[in-house]
Motif scaffolding. Structure first.
Motif, PDB file in Angstrom:
ATOM      1  N   UNK A 250       0.829  -1.214   0.000  1.00 12.48           N
ATOM      2  CA  UNK A 250       0.000   0.000   0.000  1.00 12.48           C
ATOM      3  C   UNK A 250       0.858   1.256   0.000  1.00 12.48           C
ATOM      4  N   UNK A 251       1.924   1.252   0.772  1.00  7.92           N
ATOM      5  CA  UNK A 251       2.832   2.403   0.774  1.00  7.92           C
ATOM      6  C   UNK A 251       3.448   2.628  -0.605  1.00  7.92           C
ATOM      7  N   UNK A 252       3.762   1.538  -1.272  1.00  8.25           N
ATOM      8  CA  UNK A 252       4.410   1.654  -2.577  1.00  8.25           C
ATOM      9  C   UNK A 252       3.509   2.303  -3.623  1.00  8.25           C
ATOM     10  N   UNK A 253       2.229   2.094  -3.514  1.00 10.97           N
ATOM     11  CA  UNK A 253       1.294   2.640  -4.499  1.00 10.97           C
ATOM     12  C   UNK A 253       0.841   4.061  -4.155  1.00 10.97           C
ATOM     13  N   UNK A 254       1.169   4.530  -2.961  1.00 11.84           N
ATOM     14  CA  UNK A 254       0.664   5.826  -2.490  1.00 11.84           C
ATOM     15  C   UNK A 254       1.165   7.006  -3.328  1.00 11.84           C
ATOM     16  N   UNK A 255       2.441   7.049  -3.645  1.00 10.78           N
ATOM     17  CA  UNK A 255       2.988   8.169  -4.419  1.00 10.78           C
ATOM     18  C   UNK A 255       2.361   8.218  -5.812  1.00 10.78           C
ATOM     19  N   UNK A 256       2.244   7.064  -6.447  1.00 13.17           N
ATOM     20  CA  UNK A 256       1.604   7.021  -7.762  1.00 13.17           C
ATOM     21  C   UNK A 256       0.174   7.546  -7.673  1.00 13.17           C
ATOM     22  N   UNK A 257      -0.559   7.107  -6.665  1.00 14.79           N
ATOM     23  CA  UNK A 257      -1.958   7.512  -6.507  1.00 14.79           C
ATOM     24  C   UNK A 257      -2.094   9.017  -6.332  1.00 14.79           C
ATOM     25  N   UNK A 258      -1.272   9.595  -5.455  1.00 16.14           N
ATOM     26  CA  UNK A 258      -1.378  11.035  -5.211  1.00 16.14           C
ATOM     27  C   UNK A 258      -1.133  11.811  -6.498  1.00 16.14           C
ATOM     28  N   UNK A 259      -0.095  11.453  -7.204  1.00 14.73           N
ATOM     29  CA  UNK A 259       0.205  12.139  -8.456  1.00 14.73           C
ATOM     30  C   UNK A 259      -0.946  11.988  -9.447  1.00 14.73           C
ATOM     31  N   UNK A 260      -1.443  10.772  -9.614  1.00 13.03           N
ATOM     32  CA  UNK A 260      -2.519  10.527 -10.566  1.00 13.03           C
ATOM     33  C   UNK A 260      -3.814  11.231 -10.208  1.00 13.03           C
ATOM     34  N   UNK A 261      -4.180  11.182  -8.945  1.00  7.97           N
ATOM     35  CA  UNK A 261      -5.437  11.809  -8.537  1.00  7.97           C
ATOM     36  C   UNK A 261      -5.345  13.333  -8.578  1.00  7.97           C
ATOM     37  N   UNK A 262      -4.237  13.877  -8.099  1.00  6.49           N
ATOM     38  CA  UNK A 262      -4.143  15.341  -8.042  1.00  6.49           C
ATOM     39  C   UNK A 262      -3.926  15.962  -9.421  1.00  6.49           C
ATOM     40  N   UNK A 263      -3.190  15.287 -10.290  1.00  4.73           N
ATOM     41  CA  UNK A 263      -2.860  15.867 -11.598  1.00  4.73           C
ATOM     42  C   UNK A 263      -3.802  15.446 -12.712  1.00  4.73           C
ATOM     43  N   UNK A 264      -4.464  14.328 -12.544  1.00  4.53           N
ATOM     44  CA  UNK A 264      -5.249  13.766 -13.642  1.00  4.53           C
ATOM     45  C   UNK A 264      -6.747  13.763 -13.359  1.00  4.53           C
ATOM     46  N   UNK A 265      -7.137  13.410 -12.150  1.00  9.48           N
ATOM     47  CA  UNK A 265      -8.560  13.240 -11.852  1.00  9.48           C
ATOM     48  C   UNK A 265      -9.200  14.533 -11.350  1.00  9.48           C
ATOM     49  N   UNK A 266      -8.628  15.144 -10.328  1.00 10.06           N
ATOM     50  CA  UNK A 266      -9.268  16.286  -9.681  1.00 10.06           C
ATOM     51  C   UNK A 266      -8.702  17.631 -10.122  1.00 10.06           C
ATOM     52  N   UNK A 267      -7.829  17.636 -11.092  1.00 11.12           N
ATOM     53  CA  UNK A 267      -7.268  18.877 -11.610  1.00 11.12           C
ATOM     54  C   UNK A 267      -8.375  19.715 -12.221  1.00 11.12           C
ATOM     55  N   UNK A 268      -8.364  20.972 -11.905  1.00 11.97           N
ATOM     56  CA  UNK A 268      -9.345  21.894 -12.488  1.00 11.97           C
ATOM     57  C   UNK A 268      -8.814  22.355 -13.838  1.00 11.97           C
TER      58      UNK A 268
END
Length: 129
Positions: free
Chosen positions: A106-124
């Motif tokens: 879970x820790x290993x996937x955390x950095x990827x998730x933050x980048x993907x969600x903040x830059x790709x999913x919830x980016x305005x």
């Protein structure tokens, strides 16, 4: 920094959901650690989308169905990273407790998730839709 803080809170809560569902399914159903983890990841992903959408990042300017699709896309890639490391750890270390493998993966996937969600999913997007 506030978004990162809430992302960690959402992720920690998602980890608790993931671990809880995994361990409950292992203990009380015929599902082994590999099958249990699939259901647990899906449950945790839904939970974290709701938290990240309403608290961490706020709603994007996309339709909820489009946002949900993008979140699932990033989440599935993160889940594959997470599950792959989990399986590799358990297969290479048969005496390793599933909880330890779950924590490390879970820790290993955390950095990827933050980048993907903040830059790709919830980016305005500029200029609205």
């Amino acid at each position: 920094m506030k978004k990162l803080f809430w992302f960690v809170i959402a992720g920690g809560s998602g980890f608790a959901v993931d671990a809880g569902v995994t361990l409950l399914l292992i203990a009380y159903t015929p599902a082994g650690p590999f099958i249990a983890r699939i259901f647990a990841i899906a449950t945790a992903m839904l939970f974290t989308w709701l938290v990240n959408r309403h608290v961490t990042f706020g709603k994007s300017d996309r339709r909820v169905s489009h946002e949900g699709f993008l979140y699932a896309f990033v989440g599935i890639i993160a889940a594959l990273i997470n599950y792959g490391i989990y399986a590799l750890l358990l297969l290479r270390n048969p005496d390793l407790q599933p909880f330890i493998a779950l924590f490390l993966s879970s820790l290993s996937a955390m950095a990827f998730s933050y980048f993907g969600y903040s830059r790709f999913v919830f980016r305005r997007r500029e200029g609205g839709r």
